[in-house]
Design a protein around this motif. Structure first.
Motif, mmCIF file in Angstrom:
data_model
loop_
_atom_site.group_PDB
_atom_site.id
_atom_site.type_symbol
_atom_site.label_atom_id
_atom_site.label_comp_id
_atom_site.label_asym_id
_atom_site.label_seq_id
_atom_site.Cartn_x
_atom_site.Cartn_y
_atom_site.Cartn_z
ATOM 1 N N ASN A 53 -7.008 -8.306 -6.915
ATOM 2 C CA ASN A 53 -7.249 -6.940 -6.552
ATOM 3 C C ASN A 53 -8.810 -6.516 -6.336
ATOM 4 O O ASN A 53 -9.252 -5.520 -5.355
ATOM 5 N N MET A 320 -11.058 -1.871 -11.870
ATOM 6 C CA MET A 320 -10.690 -0.415 -11.707
ATOM 7 C C MET A 320 -11.912 0.378 -11.021
ATOM 8 O O MET A 320 -11.605 1.102 -10.059
ATOM 9 N N GLU A 323 -12.018 -0.590 -7.258
ATOM 10 C CA GLU A 323 -10.908 0.105 -6.602
ATOM 11 C C GLU A 323 -11.185 1.624 -6.492
ATOM 12 O O GLU A 323 -11.081 2.006 -5.278
ATOM 13 N N ARG A 350 -4.874 7.831 -7.842
ATOM 14 C CA ARG A 350 -5.562 6.732 -8.708
ATOM 15 C C ARG A 350 -4.872 6.943 -10.086
ATOM 16 O O ARG A 350 -4.792 5.942 -10.873
ATOM 17 N N ARG A 353 -1.873 4.661 -11.437
ATOM 18 C CA ARG A 353 -2.366 3.124 -11.274
ATOM 19 C C ARG A 353 -3.324 2.774 -12.570
ATOM 20 O O ARG A 353 -2.770 1.833 -13.387
ATOM 21 N N LYS A 356 -1.208 2.832 -15.517
ATOM 22 C CA LYS A 356 -0.155 1.601 -15.851
ATOM 23 C C LYS A 356 -1.248 0.447 -16.510
ATOM 24 O O LYS A 356 -0.631 -0.298 -17.273
ATOM 25 N N VAL A 357 -2.454 0.323 -16.131
ATOM 26 C CA VAL A 357 -3.411 -0.550 -16.361
ATOM 27 C C VAL A 357 -3.446 -0.318 -17.966
ATOM 28 O O VAL A 357 -3.615 -1.327 -18.697
ATOM 29 N N TRP A 396 2.155 -6.505 -9.365
ATOM 30 C CA TRP A 396 1.831 -5.240 -9.139
ATOM 31 C C TRP A 396 0.262 -4.860 -9.304
ATOM 32 O O TRP A 396 -0.277 -3.857 -8.578
ATOM 33 N N LEU A 397 -0.305 -5.643 -10.091
ATOM 34 C CA LEU A 397 -1.574 -5.693 -10.637
ATOM 35 C C LEU A 397 -2.778 -6.383 -9.540
ATOM 36 O O LEU A 397 -3.574 -5.807 -8.976
ATOM 37 N N TRP A 400 -2.327 -5.523 -5.457
ATOM 38 C CA TRP A 400 -2.547 -4.514 -4.939
ATOM 39 C C TRP A 400 -3.190 -4.409 -3.641
ATOM 40 O O TRP A 400 -4.209 -5.244 -3.612
#
Length: 408
Positions: A53, A320, A323, A350, A353, A356-357, A396-397, A400
């Protein structure tokens, strides 16, 4: 407001988040002024893991090829029991992971990533970088910068419609928000060192680990992650233990007996590796209040550690930040007419997400430090779950991609 001022982006911090943001905005035609508090750029930390990602974005921004020259593509993530050295699980990366997620998983020295980002910045005339400078005030459309030189300090003003706080866990920009600017010590210490592959420590690692993989050793008192960097010529080692707060800074020294005590009951080969790999530098792990706002009217956005510094148990801190930077530039550029609304939409996109991380990181730490019946249950689960299925759990991670936002 002039056209130049209305498009001017000011970025505080020239680490991974700030440099990525500068490139992303400049790619979209925005003039960027970056201000870095340090008088010279130095990469904090040692090794860094960049999952697909993140590498997907670095490729889009023209950074990937330069980084790849010094990075390594690991073949897998391997989990091992620290006491028996028995392999518990293997998550395939390498070619299989790249085919699955559309981009490779890389491990590298943090300095190599920063150098690759700086090389791209140097190619972009719309980015102006000033070191020895810190944001000291913010007014409507104006940012005050404190410049430090060898004699004293001076204040300059620069104009800009957007201020991006990419200045890390001890962010100066964060204090312009409505909540406390303080970070919090997590109670965890990170012990870091880098060893040459052809050293005695390198040979000790080769005897118990996998030279072409990310290897994580699991134990109730600590866990340690090891992987190759610098084209495979060195290994980055980082161990995590509980500990007392030692310093408000990136690195320091703590009593080595803390690490030795946490490792009681580990395999002799692992204990020998830790002994040969020293001395170890110690990083106190700090986090940031999760509920604080990341965007502040009339035009401030916090990204990366300044917004949501997290413990590294999902290996996603840098990803992250990358992103954050890319998605922020995309939203601002796609909808330039409403800055406040664009910032709100960006933050709302954001937050889920990031949450979730954070939960994945907390789950990893719980699993990696499990003891007794919980450890037995973990081992049984991993033994019955093929590596391909463990990879599916990461779709999902790692898979992305940026969402396309359509306003009506």
């Amino acid at each position: 407001m002039s056209e130049t001022r209305s498009r001017q982006v000011v970025i505080a911090g020239a680490g991974i988040a700030g440099l990525t943001a500068a490139i992303a905005f400049a790619e979209r035609g925005y003039p960027v002024k970056m201000f870095e508090q340090a008088k010279r750029l130095e990469a904090a930390g040692a090794g860094i893991q960049l999952s697909p990602n993140a590498t997907r974005i670095l490729r889009q921004l023209g950074v990937f090829d330069t980084l790849l020259a010094n990075a390594v593509k690991p073949e897998a993530v391997v989990l091992k029991d620290a006491a028996s050295l028995r392999q518990l699980a293997r998550v395939p990366l390498g070619g299989a992971g790249e085919e699955r997620w559309g981009a490779p998983y890389l491990v590298a020295h943090r300095a190599d990533l920063q150098d690759a980002l700086m090389a791209r910045v140097a190619q972009m005339p719309d980015i102006q970088l000033t070191t020895g400078a810190q944001v000291s005030s913010v007014a409507s459309g104006s940012v005050g910068i404190t410049m430090t030189d060898g004699v004293g300090r001076k204040i300059i003003d620069t104009e800009g419609s957007l201020l991006v706080g990419a200045d890390g866990v001890w962010s100066a920009v964060r204090r312009f928000g409505v909540t406390s600017a303080q970070s919090r010590f997590s109670g965890e210490l990170a012990w870091r060192t880098t060893i040459s592959a052809d050293s005695a420590a390198g040979n000790a690692f080769a005897a118990i680990g996998a030279a072409n993989c990310v290897t994580t050793f699991l134990h109730p008192g600590f866990h340690m992650v090891a992987y190759p960097v610098s084209k495979g010529d060195a290994f980055n080692l980082v161990a995590f233990t509980k500990g007392e707060r030692i310093a408000e800074g990136w690195s320091g020294h703590a009593d080595p007996s803390i690490l030795a005590s946490a490792m009681r009951g580990t395999a002799a080969g692992l204990a020998r590796l830790v002994e040969l790999a020293g001395p170890w530098l110690t990083w106190p792990l700090h986090t940031v209040e999760r509920k604080q706002p990341w965007t502040i009217p009339p035009g401030i956005a916090l990204i990366g550690d300044a917004a949501h510094a997290m413990t590294p148990f999902a290996a996603q801190g840098a990803a992250m930040a990358i992103e954050d930077a890319a998605t922020l530039a995309t939203l601002i550029a796609d909808f330039p007419g409403g800055l406040t609304q664009s910032l709100t939409i960006w933050e709302n996109l954001r937050r889920p997400r990031i949450e979730k991380v954070l939960k994945r990181g907390a789950l990893n730490r719980l699993a990696w430090h499990a003891r007794g019946p919980v450890a037995l249950a973990r081992n049984l689960f991993l033994a019955t779950r093929p590596g391909e299925n463990l990879a599916v759990d990461l779709d999902w991670l790692y898979g992305w991609r940026q969402q396309q936002i359509i306003r009506r």
